[in-house]
Structures are given as C-alpha cells and as structure tokens.
Design an enzyme around this catalytic site. Structure first.
Site, PDB file in Angstrom:
ATOM      1  N   SER A 106      -5.252  -9.070   2.913  1.00  0.00           N
ATOM      2  CA  SER A 106      -5.231  -7.685   2.532  1.00  0.00           C
ATOM      3  C   SER A 106      -6.374  -7.092   1.846  1.00  0.00           C
ATOM      4  CB  SER A 106      -4.168  -7.299   1.741  1.00  0.00           C
ATOM      5  OG  SER A 106      -4.307  -5.932   1.060  1.00  0.00           O
ATOM      6  N   TYR A 130      -8.933  -1.009   4.490  1.00  0.00           N
ATOM      7  CA  TYR A 130      -8.745   0.340   4.490  1.00  0.00           C
ATOM      8  C   TYR A 130     -10.016   1.245   4.328  1.00  0.00           C
ATOM      9  CZ  TYR A 130      -3.888  -0.470   2.920  1.00  0.00           C
ATOM     10  OH  TYR A 130      -2.597  -0.924   2.761  1.00  0.00           O
ATOM     11  N   THR A 156      -5.815  -0.471   8.819  1.00  0.00           N
ATOM     12  CA  THR A 156      -4.324   0.270   8.234  1.00  0.00           C
ATOM     13  C   THR A 156      -4.579   1.672   8.414  1.00  0.00           C
ATOM     14  OG1 THR A 156      -3.792  -1.709   7.156  1.00  0.00           O
ATOM     15  CG2 THR A 156      -2.625   0.181   6.848  1.00  0.00           C
ATOM     16  N   LYS A 232      -3.756  -1.106  12.909  1.00  0.00           N
ATOM     17  CA  LYS A 232      -2.391  -1.507  12.138  1.00  0.00           C
ATOM     18  C   LYS A 232      -1.464  -0.145  11.933  1.00  0.00           C
ATOM     19  CE  LYS A 232       0.013  -4.199   8.571  1.00  0.00           C
ATOM     20  NZ  LYS A 232       0.382  -3.556   7.831  1.00  0.00           N
ATOM     21  N   HIS A 256       4.492  -0.483   8.171  1.00  0.00           N
ATOM     22  CA  HIS A 256       4.324  -0.926   7.007  1.00  0.00           C
ATOM     23  C   HIS A 256       5.401  -1.352   6.194  1.00  0.00           C
ATOM     24  CE1 HIS A 256       0.459   0.178   4.371  1.00  0.00           C
ATOM     25  NE2 HIS A 256       1.301  -0.958   3.697  1.00  0.00           N
TER      26      HIS A 256
HETATM   27  C1  LIG Z   1       4.430  -6.297  -0.896  1.00  0.00           C
HETATM   28  C2  LIG Z   1       3.962  -5.933   0.446  1.00  0.00           C
HETATM   29  C3  LIG Z   1       2.427  -5.345   0.195  1.00  0.00           C
HETATM   30  C4  LIG Z   1       1.752  -5.113   1.162  1.00  0.00           C
HETATM   31  N1  LIG Z   1       0.468  -4.633   1.511  1.00  0.00           N
HETATM   32  C5  LIG Z   1      -0.279  -4.263   2.516  1.00  0.00           C
HETATM   33  C6  LIG Z   1      -1.628  -4.120   2.475  1.00  0.00           C
HETATM   34  O1  LIG Z   1      -2.129  -4.416   1.433  1.00  0.00           O
HETATM   35  N2  LIG Z   1      -2.199  -3.767   3.574  1.00  0.00           N
HETATM   36  C7  LIG Z   1      -1.183  -3.459   4.726  1.00  0.00           C
HETATM   37  O2  LIG Z   1      -1.778  -2.864   5.871  1.00  0.00           O
HETATM   38  N3  LIG Z   1      -0.112  -3.453   4.926  1.00  0.00           N
HETATM   39  C8  LIG Z   1       0.710  -4.167   3.723  1.00  0.00           C
HETATM   40  N4  LIG Z   1       2.059  -4.459   3.760  1.00  0.00           N
HETATM   41  C9  LIG Z   1       2.627  -4.127   4.978  1.00  0.00           C
HETATM   42  C10 LIG Z   1       2.602  -5.265   5.865  1.00  0.00           C
HETATM   43  O3  LIG Z   1       1.384  -5.708   6.483  1.00  0.00           O
HETATM   44  C11 LIG Z   1       3.661  -5.466   7.024  1.00  0.00           C
HETATM   45  O4  LIG Z   1       3.574  -4.323   7.894  1.00  0.00           O
HETATM   46  C12 LIG Z   1       5.138  -5.266   6.733  1.00  0.00           C
HETATM   47  O5  LIG Z   1       5.432  -6.089   5.277  1.00  0.00           O
HETATM   48  C13 LIG Z   1       6.000  -5.806   7.466  1.00  0.00           C
HETATM   49  O6  LIG Z   1       7.265  -5.799   7.460  1.00  0.00           O
HETATM   50  P1  LIG Z   1       8.345  -6.935   6.831  1.00  0.00           P
HETATM   51  O7  LIG Z   1       7.857  -6.949   5.278  1.00  0.00           O
HETATM   52  O8  LIG Z   1       9.692  -6.582   7.066  1.00  0.00           O
HETATM   53  O9  LIG Z   1       7.904  -8.165   7.630  1.00  0.00           O
HETATM   54  C14 LIG Z   1       2.608  -4.849   2.643  1.00  0.00           C
HETATM   55  C15 LIG Z   1       3.937  -5.278   2.805  1.00  0.00           C
HETATM   56  C16 LIG Z   1       4.620  -5.556   1.382  1.00  0.00           C
HETATM   57  C17 LIG Z   1       5.896  -5.954   1.552  1.00  0.00           C
END
Ligand SMILES: Cc1cc2nc3c(=O)[nH]c(=O)nc-3n(C[C@H](O)[C@H](O)[C@H](O)COP(=O)(O)O)c2cc1C
Length: 366
Positions: A106, A130, A156, A232, A256
């Site tokens: 990330s 981002y 994203t 994404k 997300h």
């Molecule tokens: C705590 C947390 C932080 C996240 N931070 C980002 C991020 O910084 N950038 C991003 O594109 N997606 C972020 N996501 C989304 C994840 O990349 C992903 O799309 C999502 O967690 C998938 O679903 P799942 O948790 O059910 O596997 C985050 C998700 C979580 C749970």
C-alpha cells in the site's frame, strides 16, 4: 487452539489487537451491507463436482502479467500493517514470497517501499498507488517503485473520498506516534492524525487524494511509466471496457472489502458481467470476502485469473507476525487443494464455468 481455518486466525487476531486497530481492520462502510455480501454471495453458489478424473497430482501454478506464481492467491494492499504486528509489511511480503504469491504494498505503508524491496527481494511485488492532488508526490512514488523493482502499479480508483467508516469516526482513528507513513517525510509521514475530531484517515484522504481524477489521469500515469498499470476497484462492465480502451494491463474487481460504497455488489456478483465484457482482453482479478479454498475456486471458475486477500492476511499477521501469515497461507493453500481434488480438477485449466451455479438453478428446474 489449533488454527485450521481463516475464522480461527480471525478469532485469535481479535484477541491480540488494540481496539483502534481492530475496528479499523475489521469494519466496512455504512451499515456494512457490502462487507456481509462479500461473504454471503459465495455461500449462494453451488459447486458441481466431476469425478473419476485422476487428481493424484495437482499443479495450481499460474502466470500473471509475466510473473510465475505457485498458486492463484496474493495479498491485497492494506495500509499500516505495523498496527497488526511489528513484523508489518516486511513479514507479510516475506511470507507471500515463501508461498509463491504476489504481495501488493500500500502507498500508506508503515515500511518504505525501498526497505521492503531490500528485505523481500525474492517476492513478486506490486505497488498500490493513490493519485495525490500534488501530482509530483505520485510521480515520485512511481519513480521509486520502478527503481525498487516493483513489477506493476495498482491504481486504486474507488477512493475519491474515504468511505463512511463509522467505527473509525467514533474512535477518532489515528496512527500511533511510534509509527509513520514510511513512504513520506515530514508532515505527510505523520498525516493520519485526527485534528477535526473524527477519523484521522478521513482527514488525510480529504486533504491529499484528488477527487477530480478522471480517465485522463490514467493516461497521464501510463505515459509516465513503463510498468503495467492495473486498476483496482472496478465493479461494472462499463468501467472494465474503459480500462481496456485506455490500455490498462489488468483490473482488480474490488469493493475495497466493503469499506467504500456500502450496498455496492459483492465482488463475486460483479465478476461475471466484467469477464463477459473484457475477459479475453485484460487480466481480470478479484478481491473481497475470500476466506477458503471453495471461494478461490468459485472466483476462478467465473473467470478471475487470480484472487487476493486483505483481512485474512492481517489476521495471520496479528496472530503471530510473519510466521502467522505463513501458517495462514498454508491453511488456505491446503484448503484450495482439497477443493481442486474434490471437484476433479488436477490443474487450473480444468476449472470450468459450468462447475459453479447459483443456488436458484436447482430450484428453478422444477
Ligand atoms: C485494514 C485495511 C486497509 C486497507 N488499505 C488499503 C489501501 O491502502 N489501499 C487499497 O487499495 N486498498 C486497501 N484495502 C482494501 C484491500 O486492498 C482489499 O480490497 C480488501 O481488503 C479485500 O477484501 P477482504 O478484506 O475481504 O479480503 C484495505 C483493506 C483493509 C481491510
């Protein structure tokens, strides 16, 4: 307690995490309808197994955008992984490397992309990006990711603003002072602090991410870099077709993890229309709600080339650092192999769309 499923890791992780971190990791946006849908939608799909097909040897390896992987599961980008365990992003990336999986770092990591690249040189790494209001910030991140040998940029697109994450607002979520956003310096490194009385992350996103970005900015990014650009957050055939038109190398069907637009569809529900529209032209991938081998299998059968996990990997990390993520990936790999054998599929090429149907299929026949 023996840890034999993602749910076991989740239970243990929840005991280890502070409230600020646990609420941030676990929750979604609004009433969390999409968080639940991401899981429930898999339960509404039935597997149609085939038998007598020699499953004594399995090969689940695959190639994604020129990268050879041991199996079709990678780790999605999640911000601030040192909130889960001091091993943080490095532990996560090393575990992914050992499992032959992709690791997506990330932008909002608590380890800099250079330190991560040095510590996990053998892991296939992509960088999640981002687009900042100050384009110079994004451009610098791109240059650094290129120099550090990241193999793709994952942009994203679903975050013009932060989702309505109510638990974070109540907790006035912020990054503890011993941690920083390690890809940045000065004020931007300490940026996730709550000044206005709500979630510090909301304030960070509102100050820095550019809500005015359009497809023109995707073009700008492609002209800036030789790395493949993956989008994404695609949830419709229409946007998938635009991603193709704008020359993207791949897309990740993602909501997300239910953290942005509540009542958006489950990703496994959105996948078929997207695969029908662009599946022959783009690498279509998916994340959201993947907890077990059956889920991976269903996403592949419906046309995803690989899937990613967000929270499950964080539960592994919070359970026991790098070793916890390694163990979690073992559990998921074993479970996926069980599904492959019980559906009669010795290789990924044997997985057919007809092997997954909606539960209603059975009842509508009578
Ligand atoms: C705590 C947390 C932080 C996240 N931070 C980002 C991020 O910084 N950038 C991003 O594109 N997606 C972020 N996501 C989304 C994840 O990349 C992903 O799309 C999502 O967690 C998938 O679903 P799942 O948790 O059910 O596997 C985050 C998700 C979580 C749970």
């Amino acid at each position: 307690m023996a840890l034999v499923s993602v749910a076991d890791f989740e239970l243990k992780a929840k005991r280890n995490l502070e409230k600020n971190a646990l609420d941030y990791y676990k929750n979604g946006a609004g009433e969390q309808v999409t968080v639940s849908l991401n899981h429930e939608a898999y339960k509404r799909l039935r597997l149609r197994p085939r038998f007598l097909r020699d499953v004594s040897h399995l090969d689940v390896s695959c190639e994604i955008l020129g990268q050879q992987l041991q199996w079709p599961l990678g780790i999605a980008p999640s911000a601030m992984q040192k909130l889960a365990h001091p091993d943080g992003e490095i532990g996560m990336a090393r575990a992914a490397g050992k499992a032959g999986s992709i690791y997506i770092l990330s932008t909002l990591s608590t380890t800099s992309l250079e330190d991560l690249a040095k510590a996990a040189p053998d892991t296939c790494k992509w960088f999640q990006l981002y687009i900042y209001k100050d384009r110079h910030v994004t451009e610098q991140l791109v240059r650094r990711a290129e120099r550090a040998n990241f193999k793709a940029l994952v942009v994203t697109i679903d975050t013009p603003i932060n989702g309505d994450r109510r638990a974070d607002a109540k907790n006035k979520f912020c990054l503890p002072s011993h941690l920083s956003l390690a890809n940045f310096e000065g004020e931007m490194a300490q940026g996730v602090i709550s000044c206005g009385g709500g979630s510090g992350l909301n304030e960070y996103v509102a100050s820095h991410y550019d809500p005015s970005i359009t497809w023109k900015d995707i073009k700008w990014l492609q002209q800036l870099t030789h790395l493949p650009v993956i989008l994404k957050g695609i949830l419709t055939a229409e946007d998938a077709e635009l991603a193709r038109e704008f020359g993207c190398s791949g897309i990740i069907v993602s909501n997300h993890g239910g953290r942005q637009l509540d009542t958006a569809p489950a990703t496994i529900e959105a996948l078929p229309e997207i695969v029908a529209a662009v599946g022959n032209d783009l690498v279509v991938m998916l994340d959201g709600g993947i907890m077990q081998g059956n889920d991976i299998f269903k996403a592949l059968a419906l046309g995803a080339k690989t899937v990613f996990i967000g929270r499950p990997a964080l539960w592994g990390l919070a359970t026991n650092g790098q070793a916890g993520v390694e163990q979690l990936l073992h559990v998921m790999r074993d479970d996926f192999e069980i599904t492959m054998k019980l559906t009669g599929c010795p290789s990924l090429a044997d997985i057919q769309p007809t092997m997954v149907v909606h539960e209603s299929t059975y009842w509508n026949r009578h």
